[in-house]
Design an enzyme around this catalytic site. Structure first.
Site, PDB file in Angstrom:
ATOM      1  N   ASP A  76       0.867  -1.173   0.000  1.00  0.00           N
ATOM      2  CA  ASP A  76       0.000   0.000   0.000  1.00  0.00           C
ATOM      3  C   ASP A  76       0.911   1.232   0.000  1.00  0.00           C
ATOM      4  O   ASP A  76       1.969   1.232   0.617  1.00  0.00           O
ATOM      5  CB  ASP A  76      -0.903  -0.044   1.234  1.00  0.00           C
ATOM      6  CG  ASP A  76      -2.059   0.920   1.078  1.00  0.00           C
ATOM      7  OD1 ASP A  76      -2.180   1.515  -0.003  1.00  0.00           O
ATOM      8  OD2 ASP A  76      -2.835   1.082   2.038  1.00  0.00           O
ATOM      9  N   ASP A 267      -7.578  -6.720   0.559  1.00  0.00           N
ATOM     10  CA  ASP A 267      -6.702  -6.758   1.723  1.00  0.00           C
ATOM     11  C   ASP A 267      -7.476  -6.180   2.884  1.00  0.00           C
ATOM     12  O   ASP A 267      -8.323  -5.302   2.686  1.00  0.00           O
ATOM     13  CB  ASP A 267      -5.441  -5.912   1.478  1.00  0.00           C
ATOM     14  CG  ASP A 267      -5.689  -4.434   1.699  1.00  0.00           C
ATOM     15  OD1 ASP A 267      -5.469  -3.946   2.824  1.00  0.00           O
ATOM     16  OD2 ASP A 267      -6.146  -3.757   0.763  1.00  0.00           O
TER      17      ASP A 267
END
Ligand SMILES: [Zn+2]
Length: 369
Positions: A76, A267
């Site tokens: 991320d 996720d």
């Protein structure tokens, strides 16, 4: 798409990646992850910049070797922390956002140290992490912003995405990466609940050209019909030749709702966080026809293992789960371990919750057309 293809490897879709924010899925090790059928993890660029830092990751040639995980690694960008560490805390506390990037304050309120995360720095760090899927830094705003702020956030997200893509290509060429070692780069679509802005953001990102697209902003939740409508609509307008990423998704039932809508990659911190907070998933019946079910939540219930009623209960958390915990230990034993504050309780609970996610994903792979 049935598979995600990257760096000469193929991963079955859909795929769920628990959050390994600081290169660890809390309470378990990578062998536990492999044993429960977890095929990927999602690490966080901003947190890894601070700990263990670029130099350590460079020495190990990336996070894969550092944490010894053979599966898919998503990084991320730090975009969600623009929301959680800056906007959500109020401007002066966590930092501020400027056109060049996001300034994060660390080191306490009295003597804050200012760290600027630019789109270029985020991408450079993601190359040190060595992830398979990299995400563009985006300006992830709060949900209650004005139209003007929303527009600024979209414009910034597009401009940062453009800079990320340029830096991405620069790094590929600097590192002489051949096609088989090339990671994927995903763009993040912002725009809040304004469909026109979302559509504009997507069309500009499509012009830049990414391997996949994710819906940015607040974490979508299948319990909110407006959000479900928006996220379904977005899945439809992202062309099918690209990967569709449900960033930060989600609850067990969300995996079903959003897979049905067309998303393939997820996720979330939830299964592991729930485990640490003694909230476990009990499957009520053998897993089948998840996508066709009228109520996506009907196949499981939450089991709060700290409750008194489990103290003497000699049965597994879920008789339809095949994890090492359900095969070997009773609810009473887990209740006992949590009461003692024994670290083993966290590990066992995490193994169970992640196994349930892996089983649901495995079933969705069978069902998805
Ligand atoms: Zn289990």
């Amino acid at each position: 798409m049935k598979y995600l293809k990257v760096k000469n490897k193929k991963y079955k879709l859909p795929i769920f990646c628990p959050d390994a924010t600081r290169a660890v899925v809390r309470s378990v090790d990578t062998k536990d992850l492999i044993n429960v059928g977890i095929d990927g993890v999602c690490v966080n660029t901003l947190h890894l910049i601070h700990d263990p830092g670029k130099a350590v990751l460079k020495k190990f040639g990336g996070v894969r070797k550092f944490m010894d995980f053979p599966g898919l690694i998503i990084s991320d960008s730090g975009g969600f922390q623009v929301f959680s560490l800056i906007y959500a805390r109020g401007k002066k506390k966590g930092g501020r956002v400027i056109d060049d990037g996001a300034i994060f304050y660390t080191g306490g309120l009295k003597k804050p140290v200012k760290n600027l995360l630019t789109p270029e720095k985020s991408i450079q760090m993601q190359f040190e992490i060595g992830s398979d899927i990299m995400i563009c830094l985006d300006d992830c705003p709060s949900s209650n912003i004005s139209e003007k702020q929303n527009k600024t956030s979209v414009e910034r997200t597009i401009s940062w995405a453009r800079r990320c893509e340029i830096e991405f290509e620069k790094q590929i060429s600097l590192r002489h990466l051949p096609i088989i070692k090339r990671p994927l780069l995903f763009g993040v679509v912002q725009g809040g609940d304004n469909k026109d802005l979302r559509e504009f953001c997507l069309s500009e990102l499509l012009k830049i050209g990414f391997d996949g697209y994710g819906m940015g902003g607040w974490v979508p939740n299948a319990g909110n019909p407006l959000q479900v409508d928006l996220i379904k609509w977005l899945a439809k307008i992202i062309p099918d030749k690209y990967y569709k990423y449900g960033l930060g998704i989600g609850k067990l039932e969300d995996l079903i709702v959003f897979t049905k809508a067309g998303y393939q990659i997820y996720d979330c911190v939830l299964p592991t966080r729930d485990a640490r907070h003694q909230r476990l998933y009990e499957i009520k019946k053998p897993l089948k026809n998840l996508i066709g079910a009228r109520v996506p939540k009907s196949f499981f219930r939450y089991l709060y293992i700290n409750k008194q009623k489990h103290q003497k209960e000699n049965k597994p958390i879920s008789k339809y789960c095949d994890c090492l915990v359900c095969k070997n230990y009773s609810r009473a034993y887990l209740n006992h371990l949590f009461k003692l504050n024994e670290p083993l309780a966290m590990r066992l609970a995490t193994i169970h919750n992640l196994r349930i996610y892996a089983m649901v994903i495995r079933q969705l792979r069978k069902e998805v057309k």
